[in-house]
Scaffold this active site. Structure first.
Site, PDB file in Angstrom:
ATOM      1  N   TYR A  36       0.863  -1.416  -0.079  1.00  0.00           N
ATOM      2  CA  TYR A  36      -0.091  -0.079  -0.070  1.00  0.00           C
ATOM      3  C   TYR A  36       0.673   1.173   0.064  1.00  0.00           C
ATOM      4  O   TYR A  36       0.710   2.143   1.064  1.00  0.00           O
ATOM      5  CB  TYR A  36      -1.076   0.176   1.289  1.00  0.00           C
ATOM      6  N   TYR A 164     -11.708  -6.882   6.849  1.00  0.00           N
ATOM      7  CA  TYR A 164     -10.791  -7.015   5.800  1.00  0.00           C
ATOM      8  C   TYR A 164     -10.457  -8.566   5.576  1.00  0.00           C
ATOM      9  O   TYR A 164     -10.052  -9.228   6.579  1.00  0.00           O
ATOM     10  CB  TYR A 164      -9.317  -6.455   6.461  1.00  0.00           C
ATOM     11  N   ASP A 265     -12.779 -16.143   8.979  1.00  0.00           N
ATOM     12  CA  ASP A 265     -11.484 -15.656   8.578  1.00  0.00           C
ATOM     13  C   ASP A 265     -10.689 -15.491   9.787  1.00  0.00           C
ATOM     14  O   ASP A 265     -10.575 -14.357  10.487  1.00  0.00           O
ATOM     15  CB  ASP A 265     -11.694 -14.393   7.872  1.00  0.00           C
ATOM     16  N   LYS A 294      -0.849 -15.984   8.370  1.00  0.00           N
ATOM     17  CA  LYS A 294      -0.475 -15.068   9.201  1.00  0.00           C
ATOM     18  C   LYS A 294       0.648 -15.855  10.314  1.00  0.00           C
ATOM     19  O   LYS A 294       1.635 -16.348   9.827  1.00  0.00           O
ATOM     20  CB  LYS A 294      -1.077 -14.108  10.113  1.00  0.00           C
TER      21      LYS A 294
HETATM   22  C1  LIG Z   1      -3.600 -10.375   6.541  1.00  0.00           C
HETATM   23  C2  LIG Z   1      -5.213 -10.939   6.310  1.00  0.00           C
HETATM   24  C3  LIG Z   1      -5.585 -11.507   5.412  1.00  0.00           C
HETATM   25  C4  LIG Z   1      -4.797 -11.626   3.873  1.00  0.00           C
HETATM   26  O1  LIG Z   1      -3.773 -12.342   4.226  1.00  0.00           O
HETATM   27  P1  LIG Z   1      -2.274 -12.304   3.152  1.00  0.00           P
HETATM   28  O2  LIG Z   1      -1.709 -13.184   3.797  1.00  0.00           O
HETATM   29  O3  LIG Z   1      -1.904 -10.982   3.524  1.00  0.00           O
HETATM   30  O4  LIG Z   1      -2.730 -12.236   1.807  1.00  0.00           O
HETATM   31  C5  LIG Z   1      -7.036 -11.965   5.130  1.00  0.00           C
HETATM   32  N1  LIG Z   1      -7.651 -11.763   6.156  1.00  0.00           N
HETATM   33  C6  LIG Z   1      -7.455 -11.198   7.403  1.00  0.00           C
HETATM   34  C7  LIG Z   1      -8.208 -11.318   8.629  1.00  0.00           C
HETATM   35  C8  LIG Z   1      -6.211 -10.937   7.459  1.00  0.00           C
HETATM   36  O5  LIG Z   1      -5.727 -10.192   8.521  1.00  0.00           O
END
Ligand SMILES: *Cc1c(COP(=O)(O)O)cnc(C)c1O
Length: 448
Positions: A36, A164, A265, A294
């Site tokens: 970004y 997100y 997620d 992550k």
């Molecule tokens: C970071 C994140 C993503 C995307 O993961 P990347 O490895 O950056 O593609 C998706 N959902 C959530 C909740 C995130 O924190």
């Protein structure tokens, strides 16, 4: 290119020894993108040459206590002997092999752990190569499942504002429409259905009105919706908000009532960050599909996972023969080996006590920010600490101010937030939190 005089033409390893920090930054500014970020400016950029424990070492020798854990991922700290050993021993066997028609111990070992640790109904694992891809996989799975069971009209997704889910197009389409720049992509992104923000506050009692709009949306579009997708309990990059677990429980009930899948997620929240191993555990619910990423590899490699129920896997497979996704680096053995080591390190250690200790330290350390001019809110959940400001920070001033104070904190708009490695000591954490309070009090200038 003259190989003898230009360090640019040396092998990467040799070049790294020859570059000094200023040269790194100069070449980077000419040729690299950052997350970004634009290509024209001179936003602060710091060359880091190594990392150990909770410290990043800059090219000029300065050390920074890292409050970010490299965006939620480095939960055990950097250069960890156990994780290093896992990578080394795997690289000598095989770094990678295609996953089509082949399997291997690292993938099986990792899947076994994920199936055991996550809620019981989640039995089948898709190993993807990044968080965003695991979200794409989850969305595709939900859509393919509805097709497979003859519900061809169920092609839309429901989510909440403030979310997100990643930067690929499918994931973007369920990110908050404002923060996610939907304006820029109108006409490109599919238009999904957005319920209002979940109520603010982990401990806030849930009122019926809090889920009324979501219920109405599901009722109104009862034959069109394939799945509800959201971040359980903690909304991360969309605003660092916490909401009551009772809300998530109600979402689960509504999904069941309307025959809609629930996609959780957990890419940011997974592996203990919010105080439970998974944020869904706060609510005692199981989603139909769960995304992990992550912290999955302890911050070592890029890998993510999408887990689903046996019913979803079976339904898709019976109807279509296959689930239609398969990245080149699916199940990468190096990443899977280090992920397995990271998960074992986590669950065999006192992660719950450590996260609770960090929560206490964050509460105490950030409390003085409450009531400072320009501060809208201070909140902590698990090993996540947030100071929300009234106005966005000036990164050109604030980012170097953190570095001068010996810490790495990377603000985002109006948010100063940290999610330290779990191994951070109380003393290092106090260094991080006092720098945050100091920067808010003495560096950040509210527009007021
Ligand atoms: C970071 C994140 C993503 C995307 O993961 P990347 O490895 O950056 O593609 C998706 N959902 C959530 C909740 C995130 O924190």
């Amino acid at each position: 290119m003259n190989g003898d005089t230009s360090p640019m033409s040396l092998s990467p390893v040799a070049a790294a020894r020859r570059y000094d920090g200023d040269e790194l930054v100069a070449y980077d500014r000419q040729h690299l993108w950052h997350p970004y970020a634009g290509s024209l400016g001179d936003a602060p950029l710091f060359p880091v040459v190594s990392a150990e424990g909770v410290r990043l070492r800059l090219a000029d020798g300065r050390e920074l206590v890292d409050g970010m854990a490299s965006w939620w991922s480095a939960i055990h700290g950097y250069n960890h002997p156990v994780l290093n050993a896992a990578v080394r021993s795997q690289v000598d066997r095989m770094a990678h092999v295609m996953f089509g028609g082949l399997t291997h111990p690292p993938a099986v070992e990792l899947a076994r752990r994920l199936v055991e640790l996550t809620p019981e109904p989640l039995q089948r694992v898709f190993l993807a190569d990044s968080g965003s891809v695991s979200v794409e996989v989850a969305l595709k799975m939900a859509l393919q499942f509805q097709q497979a069971r003859g519900q061809r009209g169920r092609t839309r997704l429901v989510t909440v504002r403030g979310g997100y889910h990643g930067d690929t197009f499918g994931a973007m389409s369920v990110c908050d429409p404002v923060g996610g720049m939907h304006q820029l992509w109108s006409g490109v992104l599919p238009e999904h259905l957005f319920a209002p923000l979940p109520p603010a506050g982990f401990t806030k009692p849930l009122a019926d009105a809090d889920t009324a709009d979501l219920a109405e949306l599901l009722a109104k579009h009862r034959d069109e919706v394939a799945a509800v997708v959201l971040e359980p309990v903690v909304q991360g990059a969309g605003g660092m908000r916490f909401y009551p677990p009772a809300y998530l429980r109600r979402v689960r009930e509504l999904c069941d009532e309307f025959g809609v899948l629930l996609i959780a997620d957990e890419i940011a929240t997974g592996f203990g960050r919010s105080g439970e191993l998974f944020a869904c555990d706060h609510a005692g619910i199981a989603p139909d599909i769960m995304c992990l990423g992550k912290a999955l590899t302890g911050g070592y490699m890029t890998m993510a996972a999408t887990l689903c129920t046996e019913e979803i896997a079976e339904t898709i497979s019976r109807a279509h023969g296959a689930f239609m996704h398969g990245p080149t680096f699916m199940g990468n053995p190096l990443a899977a080996a280090v992920a397995t080591a990271s998960v074992d390190l986590l669950v065999s250690g006192p992660w719950r006590e450590r996260v609770a200790g960090l929560a206490e330290g964050l509460e105490a350390g950030l409390a003085p920010a409450r009531g400072l001019p320009g501060v809208a809110d201070v909140r902590v959940l698990g090993a996540i600490g947030v100071i929300e400001l009234d106005d966005p920070v000036d990164m050109a001033v604030v980012q170097p101010a953190f570095v001068e104070r010996g810490v790495w904190v990377r603000p985002f708009g109006k948010l100063l937030y940290v999610m330290p490695p779990y191994v951070m000591t109380a003393e290092d954490l106090a260094t991080v939190t006092s720098a945050m309070v100091d920067v808010v009090a003495n560096v950040h200038v509210p527009r007021g």
